[in-house]
Design a protein around this motif. Sequence first.
Motif, PDB file in Angstrom:
ATOM      1  N   LEU A 101       0.856  -1.188   0.000  1.00  0.00           N
ATOM      2  CA  LEU A 101       0.000   0.000   0.000  1.00  0.00           C
ATOM      3  C   LEU A 101       0.890   1.235   0.000  1.00  0.00           C
ATOM      4  O   LEU A 101       1.712   1.422   0.903  1.00  0.00           O
ATOM      5  N   LEU A 102       0.719   2.090  -1.004  1.00  0.00           N
ATOM      6  CA  LEU A 102       1.607   3.223  -1.256  1.00  0.00           C
ATOM      7  C   LEU A 102       0.858   4.520  -1.013  1.00  0.00           C
ATOM      8  O   LEU A 102      -0.163   4.796  -1.656  1.00  0.00           O
ATOM      9  N   VAL A 103       1.375   5.336  -0.093  1.00  0.00           N
ATOM     10  CA  VAL A 103       0.687   6.548   0.358  1.00  0.00           C
ATOM     11  C   VAL A 103       1.493   7.778  -0.055  1.00  0.00           C
ATOM     12  O   VAL A 103       2.654   7.921   0.349  1.00  0.00           O
ATOM     13  N   PRO A 104       0.905   8.698  -0.826  1.00  0.00           N
ATOM     14  CA  PRO A 104       1.652   9.854  -1.333  1.00  0.00           C
ATOM     15  C   PRO A 104       1.782  10.973  -0.309  1.00  0.00           C
ATOM     16  O   PRO A 104       1.141  10.968   0.750  1.00  0.00           O
ATOM     17  N   GLY A 105       2.590  11.957  -0.678  1.00  0.00           N
ATOM     18  CA  GLY A 105       2.836  13.096   0.193  1.00  0.00           C
ATOM     19  C   GLY A 105       1.958  14.293  -0.126  1.00  0.00           C
ATOM     20  O   GLY A 105       1.004  14.214  -0.914  1.00  0.00           O
ATOM     21  N   TYR A 142      -7.196  16.407   8.131  1.00  0.00           N
ATOM     22  CA  TYR A 142      -6.053  16.100   7.278  1.00  0.00           C
ATOM     23  C   TYR A 142      -4.740  16.035   8.043  1.00  0.00           C
ATOM     24  O   TYR A 142      -3.673  15.920   7.439  1.00  0.00           O
ATOM     25  N   LEU A 143      -4.804  16.106   9.368  1.00  0.00           N
ATOM     26  CA  LEU A 143      -3.602  15.926  10.174  1.00  0.00           C
ATOM     27  C   LEU A 143      -3.195  14.458  10.151  1.00  0.00           C
ATOM     28  O   LEU A 143      -4.012  13.571   9.868  1.00  0.00           O
ATOM     29  N   PRO A 144      -1.927  14.152  10.427  1.00  0.00           N
ATOM     30  CA  PRO A 144      -1.446  12.767  10.281  1.00  0.00           C
ATOM     31  C   PRO A 144      -2.249  11.727  11.053  1.00  0.00           C
ATOM     32  O   PRO A 144      -2.508  10.637  10.522  1.00  0.00           O
ATOM     33  N   ASP A 145      -2.655  12.033  12.274  1.00  0.00           N
ATOM     34  CA  ASP A 145      -3.402  11.036  13.047  1.00  0.00           C
ATOM     35  C   ASP A 145      -4.745  10.725  12.411  1.00  0.00           C
ATOM     36  O   ASP A 145      -5.154   9.557  12.325  1.00  0.00           O
ATOM     37  N   ARG A 146      -5.443  11.761  11.945  1.00  0.00           N
ATOM     38  CA  ARG A 146      -6.776  11.554  11.371  1.00  0.00           C
ATOM     39  C   ARG A 146      -6.685  10.809  10.040  1.00  0.00           C
ATOM     40  O   ARG A 146      -7.467   9.889   9.774  1.00  0.00           O
ATOM     41  N   SER A 161       7.082  11.138   2.182  1.00  0.00           N
ATOM     42  CA  SER A 161       7.037  12.512   2.670  1.00  0.00           C
ATOM     43  C   SER A 161       5.915  12.681   3.707  1.00  0.00           C
ATOM     44  O   SER A 161       5.918  12.002   4.727  1.00  0.00           O
ATOM     45  N   TYR A 162       4.926  13.545   3.445  1.00  0.00           N
ATOM     46  CA  TYR A 162       3.816  13.669   4.389  1.00  0.00           C
ATOM     47  C   TYR A 162       3.077  12.345   4.539  1.00  0.00           C
ATOM     48  O   TYR A 162       2.548  12.036   5.614  1.00  0.00           O
TER      49      TYR A 162
END
Length: 282
Positions: A43-47, A89-93, A115-116
């Motif tokens: 699973l690939l998650v972009p920044g 849109y914060l990292p935890d959410r 990245s993000y």
Amino acid sequence: MTGNPRTTAFSQLSPHGARRIDLPGGIAALSGPEPADVAGTALLVPGYTGSKEDFAPLLDGIADGGLHPLAIDLPGQYESPGPDDEAAYLPDRLGEVVAELITALDGPVVLLGHSYGGLVSRGAVLAGAPVAGLTLLDSGPARLPHGLRAQALEAGEPLLRTQGVEAVYAIREQLGGLPAAELREFLRTRFVNSAAAGLLGMARGLRSEPDRTEELAAALGDRPALVVAGERDDAWSVDLQKDMARRLAATFTVVPHAAHSPNTENPHFLLDVLLTEWHAWL
């Protein structure tokens, strides 16, 4: 390991055999090709400002390596709708969203965040995502260090709030180098179709995220991790990423001939690194 991107052009428009699908929650994705004897899903998650297409140069190679590649747009990015709440849109959410996706997938899942997307992937592991291993690609332990990228986010926020996404992208085009026309059109379309709330919320995360490396190490337990950095990364320094890898007891690799996006700058070398490590995990 091989690969010198100076002899071949790679981009978000690189050809591949994946198909466009929608995952639960309206998450847009590129899926496959799927190997006949699949070892697991990658699973690939972009920044920030990215999309599933950022992984186009890797998709067929991952499939050839025996894993099913699944690249996504995060909520609010390009073809994935998102809420109007900037805090969503914060990292935890966003990590909670990714964790739900992983829970719904069959078989072992290796998770990669660029990245993000690395901060988001960390959030997914902290939310309990049942990953077989975690890869952080050109991502850091906390918010962006002081520098041009952080300053650009700070300066762009008032313009985004008052004049909108189109005005922000016009400034980005003036400041950045101009790629070939077809790629330039794709990058513009992707950016202006992203949610303003998402751009604002992710920018806030990039400027405020605390260092949670020790929490991540504890959440991973005995599950493996890999940290990969382009040798000329101008977001988080190579030394900072190397230290994060040490704190995670993770394998650390530097990609030559690459800056912040080895997935498009030197994908052959990156692919060798990923498949070697992932197969050892699985």
